[in-house]
Write an enzyme that holds these catalytic residues in place. Structure first.
Site, PDB file in Angstrom:
ATOM      1  CB  ILE A 187       8.982   2.906  11.984  1.00  0.00           C
ATOM      2  CG1 ILE A 187       8.403   1.562  12.445  1.00  0.00           C
ATOM      3  CG2 ILE A 187       8.600   3.242  10.562  1.00  0.00           C
ATOM      4  CD1 ILE A 187       6.907   1.604  12.696  1.00  0.00           C
ATOM      5  CB  ILE A 229      -0.976   0.018   1.202  1.00  0.00           C
ATOM      6  CG1 ILE A 229      -1.839  -1.253   1.217  1.00  0.00           C
ATOM      7  CG2 ILE A 229      -1.879   1.257   1.129  1.00  0.00           C
ATOM      8  CD1 ILE A 229      -2.737  -1.392   2.441  1.00  0.00           C
ATOM      9  CG  ASN A 282      11.483  -3.207   8.354  1.00  0.00           C
ATOM     10  OD1 ASN A 282      10.803  -3.501   7.364  1.00  0.00           O
ATOM     11  ND2 ASN A 282      11.166  -3.610   9.580  1.00  0.00           N
ATOM     12  CD  GLU A 305      -6.124 -18.403  18.331  1.00  0.00           C
ATOM     13  OE1 GLU A 305      -6.151 -18.146  19.529  1.00  0.00           O
ATOM     14  OE2 GLU A 305      -5.255 -19.110  17.786  1.00  0.00           O
ATOM     15  N   GLY A 306      -8.734 -15.263  15.498  1.00  0.00           N
ATOM     16  CA  GLY A 306      -8.567 -13.805  15.386  1.00  0.00           C
ATOM     17  C   GLY A 306      -9.386 -13.167  14.279  1.00  0.00           C
ATOM     18  CB  ILE A 328       0.173  -5.993   7.696  1.00  0.00           C
ATOM     19  CG1 ILE A 328       0.989  -7.049   6.950  1.00  0.00           C
ATOM     20  CG2 ILE A 328       0.712  -4.591   7.501  1.00  0.00           C
ATOM     21  CD1 ILE A 328       0.864  -6.962   5.427  1.00  0.00           C
ATOM     22  CE1 TYR A 349      -2.262  -4.594  11.704  1.00  0.00           C
ATOM     23  CE2 TYR A 349      -4.634  -4.847  11.558  1.00  0.00           C
ATOM     24  CZ  TYR A 349      -3.456  -4.286  11.100  1.00  0.00           C
ATOM     25  OH  TYR A 349      -3.486  -3.415  10.041  1.00  0.00           O
TER      26      TYR A 349
END
Length: 305
Positions: free
Chosen positions: A52, A12, A32, A266-267, A76, A141
């Site tokens: 960062i 992106i 990075n 999961e999540g 991400i 996240y």
């Protein structure tokens, strides 16, 4: 303007950097290279290989006289955040704090902060979900993105810096990597190109809002001059489940094999669609690319590699 795009060699971030450059701005990119690729960095964009979390980030901002930061650098993956919350927080919270402290040192005027409309609201009370919905993140996240938003607001208030928060739905398009929140489009295309049937998790019932990366880049350009000290959903408002998405990719690629069923991940949130009325009203932003056309552009990109 002089603009710094963090995560500028990523999917992106690199598309956004290109849009800024096309709009006539001077663009500097840092990455990075954990998930970035130099082929994504266009000619005329100055590049620094840097994390960062690096304290030298402020020096880059000062040297390049940065006016605006577009912060795309992040961990991400929702599943990876579930497996390793500390790693996720180190990048998505500590990295954000370092970026903001660097911005203050370099007298940056504005931060465009990329957040996640797919996770900060948790399981929404109703769909499409508007910006007024309370934070209810259900994964590390999502929690780190909420924290990032709050740190941006805190630093902006303390240091008289402007900000715009853009909460993306599931972004797809050229340069996409086959992992992360909306990596499913790239995963399907790459699998089908190899002749193998992709796996669809949880019966393909997960509903998402797939927004094309070119439309997302356009929202960032608008946010340079509009939407100060505000947050915006950047999505289409159109619900698409994974089975519908699979059919769209099949149609574009003329691939007839059915998907392989897989377990629920999961999540994962079952359904998320974003209300984009606020972005339309204040930023003047409207998504223009239909899903079938965006999938075709993404397939064209993968074929060109």
């Amino acid at each position: 303007m002089n603009i710094l795009v963090t995560g500028g060699a990523g999917f992106i971030g690199s598309n956004v950097a290109d849009a800024f450059k096309k709009a006539g701005h001077k663009v500097v990119s840092v990455d990075n290279m954990f998930a970035g690729n130099m082929r994504n960095v266009s000619k005329g964009i100055k590049f620094y290989k840097m994390d960062i979390r690096d304290k030298k980030l402020a020096d880059v901002m000062k040297k390049e006289k940065i006016d605006v930061i577009s912060h795309h650098a992040a961990q991400i993956s929702v599943p990876d955040s579930v497996k390793n919350p500390a790693f996720d927080a180190d990048i998505n919270v500590m990295g954000v704090i370092n970026m903001l402290e660097s911005a203050v040192q370099a007298a940056v005027k504005k931060v465009i902060f990329v957040s996640s409309g797919g996770t900060v609201y948790g399981t929404p009370a109703k769909l499409p979900v508007a910006e007024t919905h309370p934070y209810a993140a259900e994964s590390p996240y999502g929690i780190s993105k909420v924290a990032g938003e709050l740190y941006v607001k805190f630093f902006a208030a303390q240091h008289k810096m402007k900000y715009t928060i853009v909460r993306y739905s599931n972004v797809y398009g050229p340069r996409q990597v086959p992992h992360g929140e909306a990596g499913v489009v790239a995963i399907f295309i790459k699998k089908m190109m190899s002749g193998a049937a992709p796996i669809i998790f949880g019966g393909g019932k997960c509903v998402r809002d797939y927004v094309y990366v070119g439309d997302v880049a356009a929202a960032n350009v608008l946010a340079l001059k509009k939407g100060d000290n505000n947050e915006f959903n950047i999505g289409t408002g159109t619900p698409t489940d994974v089975n519908q998405l699979y059919k769209a990719v099949q149609k574009v690629m003329k691939f007839n094999t059915p998907a392989v069923p897989g377990p629920f991940r999961e999540g994962d949130i079952l359904a998320n669609v974003l209300d984009n009325k606020k972005a339309k009203k204040i930023l003047g932003w409207t998504p223009k690319v239909r899903l079938i056309d965006g999938v075709a552009e993404t397939y064209k990109y993968f074929k060109s590699l």
